[in-house]
Design an enzyme around this catalytic site. Structure first.
Site, PDB file in Angstrom:
ATOM      1  N   CYS A  21      43.985  19.170  20.933  1.00 21.01           N
ATOM      2  CA  CYS A  21      42.858  19.746  20.179  1.00 21.01           C
ATOM      3  C   CYS A  21      41.565  19.721  20.975  1.00 21.01           C
ATOM      4  O   CYS A  21      40.474  19.585  20.413  1.00 21.01           O
ATOM      5  CB  CYS A  21      42.638  19.043  18.837  1.00 21.01           C
ATOM      6  SG  CYS A  21      44.025  19.132  17.741  1.00 21.01           S
ATOM      7  N   GLN A  48      38.137   7.833  17.766  1.00 21.49           N
ATOM      8  CA  GLN A  48      38.939   7.060  18.728  1.00 21.49           C
ATOM      9  C   GLN A  48      38.288   5.726  19.080  1.00 21.49           C
ATOM     10  O   GLN A  48      38.763   5.022  19.979  1.00 21.49           O
ATOM     11  CB  GLN A  48      39.151   7.864  20.016  1.00 21.49           C
ATOM     12  CG  GLN A  48      39.932   9.152  19.839  1.00 21.49           C
ATOM     13  CD  GLN A  48      41.391   8.923  19.464  1.00 21.49           C
ATOM     14  OE1 GLN A  48      41.954   7.850  19.715  1.00 21.49           O
ATOM     15  NE2 GLN A  48      42.005   9.909  18.838  1.00 21.49           N
ATOM     16  N   HIS A 105      36.632  17.125  20.448  1.00 24.11           N
ATOM     17  CA  HIS A 105      37.798  17.533  19.665  1.00 24.11           C
ATOM     18  C   HIS A 105      37.407  18.801  18.896  1.00 24.11           C
ATOM     19  O   HIS A 105      36.245  18.965  18.535  1.00 24.11           O
ATOM     20  CB  HIS A 105      38.116  16.394  18.698  1.00 24.11           C
ATOM     21  CG  HIS A 105      39.391  16.539  17.935  1.00 24.11           C
ATOM     22  ND1 HIS A 105      39.518  17.345  16.838  1.00 24.11           N
ATOM     23  CD2 HIS A 105      40.605  15.952  18.104  1.00 24.11           C
ATOM     24  CE1 HIS A 105      40.742  17.246  16.358  1.00 24.11           C
ATOM     25  NE2 HIS A 105      41.430  16.408  17.109  1.00 24.11           N
ATOM     26  N   LYS A 137      43.804   6.224  12.042  1.00 16.38           N
ATOM     27  CA  LYS A 137      43.884   5.875  13.458  1.00 16.38           C
ATOM     28  C   LYS A 137      43.548   4.406  13.684  1.00 16.38           C
ATOM     29  O   LYS A 137      43.578   3.916  14.806  1.00 16.38           O
ATOM     30  CB  LYS A 137      42.914   6.745  14.266  1.00 16.38           C
ATOM     31  CG  LYS A 137      43.295   8.229  14.274  1.00 16.38           C
ATOM     32  CD  LYS A 137      42.330   9.011  15.142  1.00 16.38           C
ATOM     33  CE  LYS A 137      42.346  10.500  14.875  1.00 16.38           C
ATOM     34  NZ  LYS A 137      43.447  11.206  15.538  1.00 16.38           N
ATOM     35  N   ASP A 175      31.151  11.018  16.739  1.00 18.73           N
ATOM     36  CA  ASP A 175      32.533  11.108  16.273  1.00 18.73           C
ATOM     37  C   ASP A 175      33.261   9.855  16.769  1.00 18.73           C
ATOM     38  O   ASP A 175      33.587   9.733  17.947  1.00 18.73           O
ATOM     39  CB  ASP A 175      33.156  12.391  16.841  1.00 18.73           C
ATOM     40  CG  ASP A 175      34.671  12.463  16.657  1.00 18.73           C
ATOM     41  OD1 ASP A 175      35.273  11.477  16.181  1.00 18.73           O
ATOM     42  OD2 ASP A 175      35.246  13.512  17.005  1.00 18.73           O
TER      43      ASP A 175
HETATM   44  C1  LIG Z   1      37.943  12.432  18.840  1.00 16.12           C
HETATM   45  C2  LIG Z   1      38.548  12.951  17.580  1.00 16.12           C
HETATM   46  N1  LIG Z   1      37.773  13.570  16.688  1.00 16.12           N
HETATM   47  C3  LIG Z   1      38.273  14.034  15.529  1.00 16.12           C
HETATM   48  C4  LIG Z   1      39.594  13.904  15.212  1.00 16.12           C
HETATM   49  C5  LIG Z   1      40.100  14.454  13.912  1.00 16.12           C
HETATM   50  O1  LIG Z   1      40.550  13.441  13.089  1.00 16.12           O
HETATM   51  P1  LIG Z   1      41.259  13.776  11.707  1.00 16.12           P
HETATM   52  O2  LIG Z   1      42.339  14.755  12.033  1.00 16.12           O
HETATM   53  O3  LIG Z   1      41.777  12.465  11.238  1.00 16.12           O
HETATM   54  O4  LIG Z   1      40.228  14.359  10.806  1.00 16.12           O
HETATM   55  C6  LIG Z   1      40.438  13.260  16.113  1.00 16.12           C
HETATM   56  C7  LIG Z   1      41.875  13.095  15.812  1.00 16.12           C
HETATM   57  O5  LIG Z   1      42.763  13.669  16.357  1.00 16.12           O
HETATM   58  C8  LIG Z   1      39.909  12.779  17.328  1.00 16.12           C
HETATM   59  O6  LIG Z   1      40.684  12.173  18.219  1.00 16.12           O
END
Ligand SMILES: Cc1ncc(COP(=O)(O)O)c(C=O)c1O
Lengths: 142, 412
Positions: free
Chosen positions: B370, B209, B129, B232, B206
Site C-alpha cells: 500500500c 507501525q 501508506h 497491529k 500516522d
Molecule cells: C503506516 C500505516 N498507515 C496506515 C495503515 C492502515 O491501517 P488500517 O488498515 O488498520 O486502517 C497501515 C496498515 O497497513 C500502515 O502500516
C-alpha cells in the site's frame, strides 16, 4: 484432445508429485519454457494488472481457432499460465467460452486463483473468455 | 508517562501467550513475519471478546439496565487506559475509530473542511501508506488545496532539508508516518513538529507501525493528532484510536452524523454531543473495543528496555544474514529503523519468493505494501517484507534465511 481430456492429463501428471516442492519445481520449469509473448505484443493494452504480478495476454484467431500467447513477470504465475494455455489453446471460441477449468483446483493450485493473491490469474481467465466471446461475435457476424 | 516496569523479557514465555504461534504450516512450525500487516493476539485478548459476548453484551451509553452499564463502564475504562497509554491530558482527546484509516479520514474531512481553503497546502511524504495519501488527495481536490510531497532519500530517510523548504505560510497541516511500514524508517517526529510549529501548521502522525515497537507520549511529541490501529498492537481488528488535542477537537465539526454524537435533534436544528462522543456516531465496535484492555495490559506489562534490545537484536541479525544472500538488496537502511526488512532480488520476483517460502512455513508480505509511490521512488514493483514482532526469535530468522535460499535455488 477435448478440454476435459487435456485437464485430466494435467491432473494425472500432478498426481505423481507427492511433495509440494516437486509440484512447484515442475511449475517453475513450465514457467521457464513458456514461449514469451512477442515484445511487440507486450503492450499496456495487453497487460492484465494484478498488484502482485503482471500478466500479458494476446489472442489471435486462425482457422476459427484461438491461439494464446502470454507472459508474466513472476515465474510461478507464468508456469500456471502455461497450464491454462495448454488447456485452452487452439480451440474454437465456443469451446473456450463454455469451458470449466476444474484442473486448477484438482492439482492443488486453487490458492493462486484467490482474489487476495491479486496475481492477475483470475483476470487472465476472464480475459481469455472475453477474447473468445469477441472472436465468436466476429465469426457470427461473418 | 507510565513506565512499564514489567518483569524480565523472556521471549519463550511471551510466545506461550499466543496460541497461533504453535501452528504448523506444511509440517513446518509457522514463522509469522507479517506483523506489519497485523500482529497475532494473546489468549487474554481472544478470551475477552468471548467473555463480553457471553456475559454482558449490550449496547452502550444508552441503557439503564445492568448489562448496558457494565458494558459502558468497560468501554469507557478502555478510553481511560488509552489516555494513560499515550499520556494524553484528557480522555476527551481519545476518539475510538475503526482503525488508522478511519482516523485519518476523520481528520482529513473534519479538520480539512474546517481549516483548508483554496490554495492552502497539505504536506505528506513519499513514504506514506495509501491511507495517509488518498484521504488528503480527496479533500484537497474538493477544496482546491494543494498536496505537497516530502521526498525520501536513497537510504530510506525523509529528506528533511526538502521538508524545510516545503514549509511556508500556506501550509496548514503536515501529515507524516511515524514508522514506515515498507522501509522501517523511524521519522524524527519532534523535529517535524518543531519546524511545523514555526509556521503555525498542525501536525498529524500516522502511528500505525509505531505503537507496537515503542512507547509513544503525545505530550512529549507535542503532536496535534496521532492515529493507530489496535490490530497491529496485539489487539483485535476493527478498533483504532485517534488522539487529538482537545482545543482542536472542540473546534472542528463532527465527521459523521447519527446516534451517540448528538445532544438534541429536531428537524430544524441538531446540537452535537460533547467530546469525545461528538466524533463517535453510531454503535461502536464494543466487543473489540473492550478487548483492547487486554492488549494494553499485555503491552504495559512488558519491560520495554528489554523489548527494544530484543527487537534490535532481531533486526541486526536478520539484516546481517539477509545481506549474505547473493543478489538480495535491502530497501531502506535508515539509521533509525524499526524491526522490519524490505528486500528485492536480482532477477527474481517477490511473488515467487513469497509463494515458495510460505510452503516452508514462513509468512511474509510481498507486493507494494500500500505504498505505490514509494515503490516507484525506489524503482521496484514491490518487495518482500519480513516484519518482526517482539515474540519473534533468531531461530525464526534462520528458518526465513533457509527458506529463501531453498526458494532461490528452485527459481534459479
Ligand atoms: C503506516 C500505516 N498507515 C496506515 C495503515 C492502515 O491501517 P488500517 O488498515 O488498520 O486502517 C497501515 C496498515 O497497513 C500502515 O502500516
Amino acid at each position: 484432445m477435448s478440454i476435459q481430456e487435456r485437464q485430466e492429463e494435467i491432473i494425472e501428471e500432478f498426481a505423481m508429485f507427492g511433495d509440494w516442492m516437486y509440484k512447484y519445481e515442475y511449475i517453475i520449469s513450465l514457467g521457464k519454457e513458456l514461449p514469451l509473448i512477442e515484445e511487440s505484443k507486450k503492450l499496456d493494452e495487453n497487460l492484465i494488472k494484478g498488484c502482485q504480478s503482471r500478466v500479458w495476454l494476446d489472442a489471435q484467431l486462425k482457422d476459427n481457432h484461438i491461439h494464446f500467447t502470454a507472459d508474466s513477470d513472476a515465474i510461478i504465475t507464468k508456469g500456471i499460465i502455461s497450464l491454462m494455455i495448454r488447456v485452452l489453446d487452439d480451440l474454437s471460441p465456443s469451446e473456450i467460452i463454455n469451458s470449466d477449468l476444474y484442473f486448477i483446483d484438482r492439482i492443488g493450485l486453487k490458492e493462486h486463483l484467490s482474489p487476495t493473491r491479486s496475481n492477475g490469474l483470475v483476470s487472465m481467465i476472464k480475459q481469455m473468455k472475453m477474447y473468445a466471446l469477441a472472436y465468436q461475435t466476429k465469426i457470427n457476424n461473418g | 508517562m507510565v513506565e512499564a516496569v514489567g518483569s524480565k523479557f523472556i521471549v519463550e514465555e511471551v510466545r506461550k501467550q499466543f496460541p497461533i504461534l504453535k501452528r504448523n504450516i506444511n509440517g513446518k512450525p509457522l514463522v509469522y513475519f507479517d506483523n506489519g500487516a497485523t500482529s497475532q493476539k494473546p489468549q487474554s485478548v481472544i478470551e475477552a471478546i468471548s467473555n463480553y459476548y457471553s456475559n454482558y453484551n449490550s449496547n452502550i451509553h444508552r441503557g439503564v439496565h445492568t448489562l448496558s452499564q457494565e458494558a459502558t463502564q468497560a468501554y469507557e475504562d478502555v478510553r481511560l487506559r488509552f489516555q494513560r497509554f499515550l499520556n494524553a491530558k484528557s480522555s476527551n482527546e481519545i476518539i475510538f475509530t475503526s482503525g488508522t484509516t478511519g482516523g485519518i479520514n476523520l481528520i482529513a474531512n473534519s479538520f480539512g473542511k474546517y481549516y483548508l481553503k483554496k490554495g492552502d497546502e497539505v504536506i505528506i511524504s513519499e513514504m506514506e501508506h495509501h491511507s495517509n495519501i488518498v484521504p488528503w488527495q480527496m479533500i484537497c481536490n474538493q477544496l482546491g488545496a494543494v498536496l505537497k510531497i516530502v521526498p525520501v532519500l536513497d537510504n530510506g530517510e525523509l529528506d528533511m532539508s526538502a521538508f524545510k523548504k516545503l514549509l511556508n505560510s500556506k501550509t496548514k497541516i503536515v501529515s507524516i508516518v511515524h514508522i514506515s511500514n515498507s522501509l522501517g524508517t523511524i521519522n524524527p517526529i519532534k523535529e517535524i513538529v518543531e519546524l511545523s510549529r514555526e509556521i503555525g501548521a498542525k501536525v498529524h502522525i500516522d502511528g500505525a507501525q509505531a505503537v507496537q515497537h515503542m512507547r509513544v507520549d503525545v505530550q512529549d511529541l507535542d503532536v496535534d493528532f496521532y492515529t493507530f490501529s489496535i490490530h497491529k498492537m496485539f489487539g483485535p481488528t476493527g478498533v483504532g484510536i485517534l488522539y487529538g488535542k482537545e482545543d482542536i477537537l472542540d473546534e472542528i465539526p463532527p465527521y459523521q452524523g447519527g446516534g451517540d454524537m448528538i445532544k438534541t435533534v429536531s428537524f430544524e436544528k441538531t446540537t452535537y454531543n460533547e467530546l469525545p462522543h461528538k466524533f463517535e456516531a453510531g454503535t461502536p465496535n464494543i466487543a473489540d473495543g473492550i478487548a483492547c484492555l487486554e492488549a494494553l495490559d499485555f503491552i504495559e506489562g512488558l519491560n520495554w528496555e528489554e523489548v527494544h534490545l530484543h527487537e534490535s537484536e532481531l533486526l541486526n541479525y536478520a539484516t546481517q544474514e539477509l545481506k549474505k544472500i547473493n543478489g538480495l538488496r535491502i530497501i531502506g537502511e535508515a539509521v533509525e529503523k524499526a524491526s522490519l526488512n524490505s528486500f528485492v532480488f536480482e532477477g527474481i520476483h517477490a511473488y515467487d519468493i513469497g509463494v515458495l517460502i510460505d510452503k516452508m512455513g514462513v509468512a511474509v508480505r510481498t507486493g507494494h505494501h500500500c505504498t505505490q509511490p514509494l515503490m516507484k521512488r525506489f524503482g521496484v514493483e514491490g518487495t518482500v517484507r519480513a516484519s518482526f514482532a517482539l515474540y519473534n526469535t533468531k531461530e525464526e530468522v534462520d528458518q526465513l534465511i533457509e527458506a529463501i535460499l531453498r526458494a532461490k535455488k528452485m527459481l534459479g
